[in-house]
Design a protein around this motif. Sequence first.
Motif, PDB file in Angstrom:
ATOM      1  N   ASN A  48       0.825  -1.218   0.000  1.00 31.81           N
ATOM      2  CA  ASN A  48       0.000   0.000   0.000  1.00 31.81           C
ATOM      3  C   ASN A  48       0.853   1.259   0.000  1.00 31.81           C
ATOM      4  OD1 ASN A  48      -2.674  -0.830  -0.185  1.00 31.81           O
ATOM      5  ND2 ASN A  48      -2.811  -1.248   2.001  1.00 31.81           N
ATOM      6  N   GLU A  49       1.907   1.254   0.804  1.00 34.42           N
ATOM      7  CA  GLU A  49       2.807   2.416   0.843  1.00 34.42           C
ATOM      8  C   GLU A  49       3.488   2.614  -0.507  1.00 34.42           C
ATOM      9  OE1 GLU A  49       5.506   2.247   4.154  1.00 34.42           O
ATOM     10  OE2 GLU A  49       3.862   1.853   5.561  1.00 34.42           O
ATOM     11  N   ARG A  50       3.929   1.517  -1.106  1.00 34.52           N
ATOM     12  CA  ARG A  50       4.609   1.587  -2.406  1.00 34.52           C
ATOM     13  C   ARG A  50       3.662   2.134  -3.480  1.00 34.52           C
ATOM     14  NH1 ARG A  50       6.065  -3.265  -2.348  1.00 34.52           N
ATOM     15  NH2 ARG A  50       4.415  -4.172  -3.625  1.00 34.52           N
ATOM     16  N   VAL A  51       2.440   1.626  -3.511  1.00 33.48           N
ATOM     17  CA  VAL A  51       1.467   2.052  -4.514  1.00 33.48           C
ATOM     18  C   VAL A  51       1.052   3.508  -4.271  1.00 33.48           C
ATOM     19  CG1 VAL A  51      -0.886   1.682  -5.340  1.00 33.48           C
ATOM     20  CG2 VAL A  51       0.630  -0.272  -5.027  1.00 33.48           C
ATOM     21  N   SER A  52       0.870   3.869  -3.018  1.00 35.37           N
ATOM     22  CA  SER A  52       0.458   5.236  -2.688  1.00 35.37           C
ATOM     23  C   SER A  52       1.529   6.262  -3.023  1.00 35.37           C
ATOM     24  CB  SER A  52       0.114   5.343  -1.204  1.00 35.37           C
ATOM     25  OG  SER A  52      -0.985   4.522  -0.896  1.00 35.37           O
ATOM     26  N   SER A  53       2.787   5.847  -3.000  1.00 32.51           N
ATOM     27  CA  SER A  53       3.878   6.789  -3.260  1.00 32.51           C
ATOM     28  C   SER A  53       4.049   7.099  -4.749  1.00 32.51           C
ATOM     29  CB  SER A  53       5.193   6.242  -2.707  1.00 32.51           C
ATOM     30  OG  SER A  53       5.621   5.118  -3.453  1.00 32.51           O
ATOM     31  N   LYS A  54       3.417   6.300  -5.613  1.00 30.06           N
ATOM     32  CA  LYS A  54       3.544   6.508  -7.055  1.00 30.06           C
ATOM     33  C   LYS A  54       2.339   7.287  -7.566  1.00 30.06           C
ATOM     34  CE  LYS A  54       6.037   2.170  -7.613  1.00 30.06           C
ATOM     35  NZ  LYS A  54       6.024   0.823  -8.186  1.00 30.06           N
ATOM     36  N   SER A  55       2.622   8.197  -8.505  1.00 32.31           N
ATOM     37  CA  SER A  55       1.523   8.995  -9.054  1.00 32.31           C
ATOM     38  C   SER A  55       0.746   8.243 -10.133  1.00 32.31           C
ATOM     39  CB  SER A  55       2.051  10.326  -9.618  1.00 32.31           C
ATOM     40  OG  SER A  55       3.009  10.060 -10.628  1.00 32.31           O
ATOM     41  N   ALA A  56       1.429   7.405 -10.863  1.00 32.06           N
ATOM     42  CA  ALA A  56       0.757   6.615 -11.909  1.00 32.06           C
ATOM     43  C   ALA A  56       1.316   5.194 -11.891  1.00 32.06           C
ATOM     44  CB  ALA A  56       0.973   7.252 -13.278  1.00 32.06           C
ATOM     45  N   THR A  58      -0.026   0.818 -12.320  1.00 32.95           N
ATOM     46  CA  THR A  58      -1.086  -0.163 -12.537  1.00 32.95           C
ATOM     47  C   THR A  58      -1.046  -1.228 -11.447  1.00 32.95           C
ATOM     48  OG1 THR A  58       0.349  -1.473 -13.980  1.00 32.95           O
ATOM     49  CG2 THR A  58      -1.083   0.170 -15.038  1.00 32.95           C
ATOM     50  N   GLU A  59      -0.053  -1.126 -10.566  1.00 29.65           N
ATOM     51  CA  GLU A  59       0.085  -2.105  -9.489  1.00 29.65           C
ATOM     52  C   GLU A  59      -1.061  -1.942  -8.480  1.00 29.65           C
ATOM     53  OE1 GLU A  59       3.288  -3.627  -6.140  1.00 29.65           O
ATOM     54  OE2 GLU A  59       3.598  -1.676  -7.081  1.00 29.65           O
ATOM     55  N   THR A  60      -1.583  -3.073  -8.058  1.00 27.93           N
ATOM     56  CA  THR A  60      -2.582  -3.076  -6.982  1.00 27.93           C
ATOM     57  C   THR A  60      -2.080  -4.030  -5.900  1.00 27.93           C
ATOM     58  OG1 THR A  60      -3.839  -4.928  -7.888  1.00 27.93           O
ATOM     59  CG2 THR A  60      -4.474  -2.704  -8.613  1.00 27.93           C
ATOM     60  N   CYS A  61      -2.719  -4.004  -4.772  1.00 31.54           N
ATOM     61  CA  CYS A  61      -2.313  -4.869  -3.663  1.00 31.54           C
ATOM     62  C   CYS A  61      -3.373  -5.927  -3.386  1.00 31.54           C
ATOM     63  CB  CYS A  61      -2.076  -4.020  -2.417  1.00 31.54           C
ATOM     64  SG  CYS A  61      -0.787  -2.778  -2.647  1.00 31.54           S
ATOM     65  N   VAL A  62      -4.101  -6.295  -4.414  1.00 34.83           N
ATOM     66  CA  VAL A  62      -5.188  -7.258  -4.259  1.00 34.83           C
ATOM     67  C   VAL A  62      -4.660  -8.608  -3.775  1.00 34.83           C
ATOM     68  CG1 VAL A  62      -6.987  -8.527  -5.478  1.00 34.83           C
ATOM     69  CG2 VAL A  62      -6.675  -6.107  -5.924  1.00 34.83           C
ATOM     70  N   GLU A  63      -3.557  -9.061  -4.353  1.00 39.58           N
ATOM     71  CA  GLU A  63      -3.007 -10.358  -3.953  1.00 39.58           C
ATOM     72  C   GLU A  63      -2.572 -10.346  -2.492  1.00 39.58           C
ATOM     73  OE1 GLU A  63       0.582 -13.429  -5.141  1.00 39.58           O
ATOM     74  OE2 GLU A  63       0.065 -11.830  -6.527  1.00 39.58           O
ATOM     75  N   GLU A  64      -1.886  -9.298  -2.080  1.00 42.29           N
ATOM     76  CA  GLU A  64      -1.428  -9.186  -0.692  1.00 42.29           C
ATOM     77  C   GLU A  64      -2.616  -9.109   0.270  1.00 42.29           C
ATOM     78  OE1 GLU A  64       1.943  -7.696  -3.229  1.00 42.29           O
ATOM     79  OE2 GLU A  64      -0.228  -7.518  -3.261  1.00 42.29           O
ATOM     80  N   GLN A  65      -3.629  -8.351  -0.118  1.00 46.72           N
ATOM     81  CA  GLN A  65      -4.823  -8.242   0.715  1.00 46.72           C
ATOM     82  C   GLN A  65      -5.533  -9.598   0.824  1.00 46.72           C
ATOM     83  OE1 GLN A  65      -8.115  -5.946  -0.838  1.00 46.72           O
ATOM     84  NE2 GLN A  65      -8.758  -5.369   1.215  1.00 46.72           N
ATOM     85  N   SER A  66      -5.654 -10.274  -0.289  1.00 46.51           N
ATOM     86  CA  SER A  66      -6.301 -11.580  -0.317  1.00 46.51           C
ATOM     87  C   SER A  66      -5.546 -12.594   0.549  1.00 46.51           C
ATOM     88  CB  SER A  66      -6.393 -12.076  -1.754  1.00 46.51           C
ATOM     89  OG  SER A  66      -6.968 -13.358  -1.795  1.00 46.51           O
ATOM     90  N   ASP A  67      -4.230 -12.585   0.455  1.00 49.87           N
ATOM     91  CA  ASP A  67      -3.419 -13.506   1.260  1.00 49.87           C
ATOM     92  C   ASP A  67      -3.616 -13.239   2.754  1.00 49.87           C
ATOM     93  OD1 ASP A  67      -2.440 -14.659  -1.051  1.00 49.87           O
ATOM     94  OD2 ASP A  67      -0.513 -13.588  -0.984  1.00 49.87           O
ATOM     95  N   PHE A  68      -3.615 -11.975   3.122  1.00 50.70           N
ATOM     96  CA  PHE A  68      -3.798 -11.598   4.533  1.00 50.70           C
ATOM     97  C   PHE A  68      -5.183 -12.010   5.031  1.00 50.70           C
ATOM     98  CE2 PHE A  68      -5.528  -8.307   7.422  1.00 50.70           C
ATOM     99  CZ  PHE A  68      -4.830  -8.680   8.567  1.00 50.70           C
ATOM    100  N   LEU A  69      -6.225 -11.676   4.281  1.00 51.91           N
ATOM    101  CA  LEU A  69      -7.589 -12.007   4.705  1.00 51.91           C
ATOM    102  C   LEU A  69      -7.807 -13.519   4.766  1.00 51.91           C
ATOM    103  CD1 LEU A  69      -9.615  -9.270   2.810  1.00 51.91           C
ATOM    104  CD2 LEU A  69      -9.018  -9.342   5.245  1.00 51.91           C
ATOM    105  N   HIS A  70      -7.203 -14.239   3.844  1.00 50.70           N
ATOM    106  CA  HIS A  70      -7.299 -15.699   3.869  1.00 50.70           C
ATOM    107  C   HIS A  70      -6.661 -16.244   5.152  1.00 50.70           C
ATOM    108  CE1 HIS A  70      -7.400 -19.832   2.442  1.00 50.70           C
ATOM    109  NE2 HIS A  70      -6.130 -19.924   2.782  1.00 50.70           N
ATOM    110  N   CYS A  71      -5.530 -15.717   5.533  1.00 48.43           N
ATOM    111  CA  CYS A  71      -4.845 -16.141   6.749  1.00 48.43           C
ATOM    112  C   CYS A  71      -5.724 -15.880   7.978  1.00 48.43           C
ATOM    113  CB  CYS A  71      -3.514 -15.397   6.883  1.00 48.43           C
ATOM    114  SG  CYS A  71      -2.562 -15.865   8.346  1.00 48.43           S
ATOM    115  N   VAL A  72      -6.279 -14.691   8.055  1.00 50.20           N
ATOM    116  CA  VAL A  72      -7.135 -14.345   9.196  1.00 50.20           C
ATOM    117  C   VAL A  72      -8.363 -15.246   9.233  1.00 50.20           C
ATOM    118  CG1 VAL A  72      -8.573 -12.539  10.230  1.00 50.20           C
ATOM    119  CG2 VAL A  72      -6.310 -11.963   9.324  1.00 50.20           C
ATOM    120  N   ASP A  73      -8.998 -15.447   8.090  1.00 50.71           N
ATOM    121  CA  ASP A  73     -10.189 -16.301   8.044  1.00 50.71           C
ATOM    122  C   ASP A  73      -9.861 -17.739   8.422  1.00 50.71           C
ATOM    123  OD1 ASP A  73     -11.774 -14.183   7.334  1.00 50.71           O
ATOM    124  OD2 ASP A  73     -11.834 -14.683   5.200  1.00 50.71           O
ATOM    125  N   HIS A  74      -8.714 -18.229   7.989  1.00 51.71           N
ATOM    126  CA  HIS A  74      -8.297 -19.596   8.292  1.00 51.71           C
ATOM    127  C   HIS A  74      -8.106 -19.780   9.800  1.00 51.71           C
ATOM    128  CE1 HIS A  74      -6.548 -23.502   7.382  1.00 51.71           C
ATOM    129  NE2 HIS A  74      -5.547 -23.212   8.193  1.00 51.71           N
TER     130      HIS A  74
END
Length: 92
Positions: A48-56, A58-74
């Motif tokens: 999130n910090e890396r993506v927020s620091s760039k002005s333009a 195409t990178e998203t953090c969907v994979e990282e978010q999904s991995d984290f939420l999967h861990c918590v749900d598990h």
Amino acid sequence: MSEQEVASEPVEVEEEAPELVDPAVEIREKCTQTKECAALLEKFNACNERVSSKSATTETCVEEQSDFLHCVDHCFAPKLFKLLNMVTEMEN
């Protein structure tokens, strides 16, 4: 009513009901703090910090978010169902 009658009437005091706490919130928080999930949260925050620091970008953090939420749900699901089973058994 006279003053004496008013003074002799019982005064109703409302008791404050104890604040209800959702145990799922506490369980989820504890799961977030496990070693595995905390490491994935760190990766997600770094992304999130890396993506927020760039002005333009195409990178998203969907994979990282999904991995984290999967861990918590598990971690979370079996603990919540165990708690729900205990409550159900207490009611019977």
